[in-house]
Design a protein around this motif. Sequence first.
Motif, PDB file in Angstrom:
ATOM      1  N   HIS A  17       0.813  -1.222   0.000  1.00  8.88           N
ATOM      2  CA  HIS A  17       0.000   0.000   0.000  1.00  8.88           C
ATOM      3  C   HIS A  17       0.851   1.279   0.000  1.00  8.88           C
ATOM      4  O   HIS A  17       0.525   2.262  -0.695  1.00  8.88           O
ATOM      5  N   MET A  18       1.953   1.289   0.780  1.00 12.27           N
ATOM      6  CA  MET A  18       2.752   2.520   0.867  1.00 12.27           C
ATOM      7  C   MET A  18       3.545   2.767  -0.421  1.00 12.27           C
ATOM      8  O   MET A  18       3.742   3.901  -0.839  1.00 12.27           O
ATOM      9  N   GLN A  19       3.990   1.684  -1.044  1.00 14.28           N
ATOM     10  CA  GLN A  19       4.649   1.820  -2.342  1.00 14.28           C
ATOM     11  C   GLN A  19       3.653   2.408  -3.359  1.00 14.28           C
ATOM     12  O   GLN A  19       3.995   3.279  -4.167  1.00 14.28           O
ATOM     13  N   ALA A  20       2.400   1.933  -3.267  1.00 20.03           N
ATOM     14  CA  ALA A  20       1.375   2.403  -4.200  1.00 20.03           C
ATOM     15  C   ALA A  20       1.083   3.892  -3.993  1.00 20.03           C
ATOM     16  O   ALA A  20       0.908   4.634  -4.965  1.00 20.03           O
ATOM     17  N   HIS A  21       1.051   4.352  -2.736  1.00 19.21           N
ATOM     18  CA  HIS A  21       0.842   5.793  -2.508  1.00 19.21           C
ATOM     19  C   HIS A  21       1.921   6.597  -3.249  1.00 19.21           C
ATOM     20  O   HIS A  21       1.629   7.597  -3.898  1.00 19.21           O
ATOM     21  N   VAL A  22       3.170   6.140  -3.155  1.00 21.70           N
ATOM     22  CA  VAL A  22       4.277   6.847  -3.823  1.00 21.70           C
ATOM     23  C   VAL A  22       4.049   6.839  -5.338  1.00 21.70           C
ATOM     24  O   VAL A  22       4.152   7.872  -6.009  1.00 21.70           O
ATOM     25  N   LEU A  23       3.712   5.651  -5.875  1.00 19.67           N
ATOM     26  CA  LEU A  23       3.597   5.525  -7.337  1.00 19.67           C
ATOM     27  C   LEU A  23       2.342   6.205  -7.895  1.00 19.67           C
ATOM     28  O   LEU A  23       2.208   6.318  -9.126  1.00 19.67           O
ATOM     29  N   ALA A  24       1.455   6.666  -7.017  1.00 14.80           N
ATOM     30  CA  ALA A  24       0.320   7.480  -7.496  1.00 14.80           C
ATOM     31  C   ALA A  24       0.859   8.679  -8.267  1.00 14.80           C
ATOM     32  O   ALA A  24       0.186   9.236  -9.137  1.00 14.80           O
ATOM     33  N   ASN A  25       2.095   9.074  -7.961  1.00 10.96           N
ATOM     34  CA  ASN A  25       2.724  10.181  -8.691  1.00 10.96           C
ATOM     35  C   ASN A  25       3.085   9.812 -10.122  1.00 10.96           C
ATOM     36  O   ASN A  25       3.442  10.684 -10.914  1.00 10.96           O
ATOM     37  N   LEU A  26       3.019   8.525 -10.465  1.00 14.19           N
ATOM     38  CA  LEU A  26       3.345   8.108 -11.844  1.00 14.19           C
ATOM     39  C   LEU A  26       2.091   7.881 -12.689  1.00 14.19           C
ATOM     40  O   LEU A  26       2.177   7.394 -13.812  1.00 14.19           O
ATOM     41  N   ILE A  27       0.929   8.177 -12.108  1.00 12.58           N
ATOM     42  CA  ILE A  27      -0.299   8.006 -12.899  1.00 12.58           C
ATOM     43  C   ILE A  27      -0.374   9.136 -13.926  1.00 12.58           C
ATOM     44  O   ILE A  27      -0.377  10.309 -13.558  1.00 12.58           O
ATOM     45  N   PRO A  28      -0.382   8.788 -15.211  1.00 10.29           N
ATOM     46  CA  PRO A  28      -0.412   9.839 -16.226  1.00 10.29           C
ATOM     47  C   PRO A  28      -1.791  10.490 -16.303  1.00 10.29           C
ATOM     48  O   PRO A  28      -2.786   9.898 -15.915  1.00 10.29           O
ATOM     49  N   ASN A  29      -1.815  11.674 -16.789  1.00 13.75           N
ATOM     50  CA  ASN A  29      -3.079  12.400 -16.881  1.00 13.75           C
ATOM     51  C   ASN A  29      -2.956  13.349 -18.061  1.00 13.75           C
ATOM     52  O   ASN A  29      -2.863  14.543 -17.909  1.00 13.75           O
ATOM     53  N   ASP A  30      -2.950  12.766 -19.227  1.00 13.51           N
ATOM     54  CA  ASP A  30      -2.617  13.521 -20.427  1.00 13.51           C
ATOM     55  C   ASP A  30      -3.533  13.021 -21.538  1.00 13.51           C
ATOM     56  O   ASP A  30      -3.862  11.849 -21.585  1.00 13.51           O
ATOM     57  N   THR A  31      -3.948  13.901 -22.405  1.00 15.61           N
ATOM     58  CA  THR A  31      -4.895  13.496 -23.441  1.00 15.61           C
ATOM     59  C   THR A  31      -4.210  12.965 -24.701  1.00 15.61           C
ATOM     60  O   THR A  31      -4.850  12.360 -25.533  1.00 15.61           O
ATOM     61  N   THR A  32      -2.903  13.177 -24.819  1.00 13.88           N
ATOM     62  CA  THR A  32      -2.267  12.919 -26.115  1.00 13.88           C
ATOM     63  C   THR A  32      -2.191  11.443 -26.499  1.00 13.88           C
ATOM     64  O   THR A  32      -2.435  11.089 -27.638  1.00 13.88           O
ATOM     65  N   THR A  33      -1.837  10.593 -25.532  1.00 19.89           N
ATOM     66  CA  THR A  33      -1.671   9.184 -25.901  1.00 19.89           C
ATOM     67  C   THR A  33      -2.625   8.267 -25.137  1.00 19.89           C
ATOM     68  O   THR A  33      -2.448   7.064 -25.106  1.00 19.89           O
ATOM     69  N   ALA A  34      -3.619   8.868 -24.487  1.00 21.36           N
ATOM     70  CA  ALA A  34      -4.523   8.056 -23.671  1.00 21.36           C
ATOM     71  C   ALA A  34      -5.422   7.186 -24.524  1.00 21.36           C
ATOM     72  O   ALA A  34      -5.819   7.580 -25.615  1.00 21.36           O
ATOM     73  N   PRO A  35      -5.751   5.970 -24.056  1.00 24.64           N
ATOM     74  CA  PRO A  35      -6.697   5.145 -24.789  1.00 24.64           C
ATOM     75  C   PRO A  35      -8.071   5.827 -24.867  1.00 24.64           C
ATOM     76  O   PRO A  35      -8.360   6.714 -24.067  1.00 24.64           O
TER      77      PRO A  35
END
Length: 352
Positions: free
Chosen positions: A114-132
């Motif tokens: 869970h704590m590793q996942a909190h950190v990696l929440a920073n790697l969730i992309p949020n961009d329209t260019t290459t999103a499915p």
Amino acid sequence: MNTPPITILAIESSCDETSCAISRDGWILSNIIAAQRVHEQYGGVVPELASRAHIQHIVPVVDAALKKAGCETKDLSAIAFTQSPGLIGSLLVGSEFAKSMALALDRPLLAVHHMQAHVLANLIPNDTTTAPSAFIPSAPRRLPSFPFLCLTVSGGHTQIVRCNSPLNLQVIGETLDDAAGEAFDKSAKLLGLPYPGGPLIDKYARDGNPARFSFPEPQIPGLNFSFSGLKTAILYFLQDNSATDPEFIRTNLNDICASIQARIISILLNKLKKAARQTGISDICIAGGVSANSGLRLAFRDAGEKEGWNTFIPPFEYCTDNAAMIAITGHYKYLAGDFSPLSVSASARAEW
Ligand code: KG4
Ligand code: ZN
């Protein structure tokens, strides 16, 4: 022939939120969260009630996540779940559900910390260019480069983590007693506010004067934190002032909240500055439930400008507990082939 996309179904059930998310090639297609209101009347999470609520929520939450993502179970590449840390009864509901799904669908299993996942929440992309195509667009978001530092502040943990790669994370500082979220929640309890008090302190602090009352900053060596002294100082401060003025809390609530919040933030950011100077790392993130705090988010951005950092904060919905962060971590584990056997067991506490 095109390689098939990596589609992960992720389940988070470590505490009092039942959540399911679907990611495709690292993009979040859905992130459904069912919060449990039942605990409010008890002033804290009641583990037995949390487990029962997870059992009630898990099937509808998983169904809703699949539906929102436009996915069927046959599309899934793997099942990810929170293995540790958390309330064991709550973890068991999510982990057994995930294992059953993996077995029934004959898909690999990804056990996530869970704590590793909190950190990696920073790697969730949020961009329209290459999103499915199923991705719902919002503002573009730059991601941190490795190595980066992450101040992870939640209800049970306060850590400074050095992230060398998605799966190579190193805790370089942590709390010796209470977590930052506990400091918020316990202060709120002393003020007579309901659980969880962190968001309420945040709310009242917005209209208060943070310089009105002064609380001590502990002198802890290295990169570790301590919040228990602050809690005791707040207790005596409230007792002393309420003895002479029984209405003290009610009439000064905004200023008290602003002053408590300011001290918690300065404790956190002073250590983060020290960590950045010591490591020479300038990509700096925050994560965890307390990173939803509006005062911390502002002060973090300000500190970043002064210190020359590139600052990163996950979108608000990925700060408090959510399955999207489990999905992104599962995605990186999938890429690394880091699968778990069906015999893997949930654990209330586990190192990573
Ligand atoms: O990460 P999280 O959702 O769950 C754990 O893994 O513990 O963090 C929950 C903590 C609680 O202590 C809650 O009061 C705190 O995050 N929190 C906040 C805010 N939103 C959530 N604390 C201060 N200000 C907020 N806005
Ligand atoms: Zn959490």
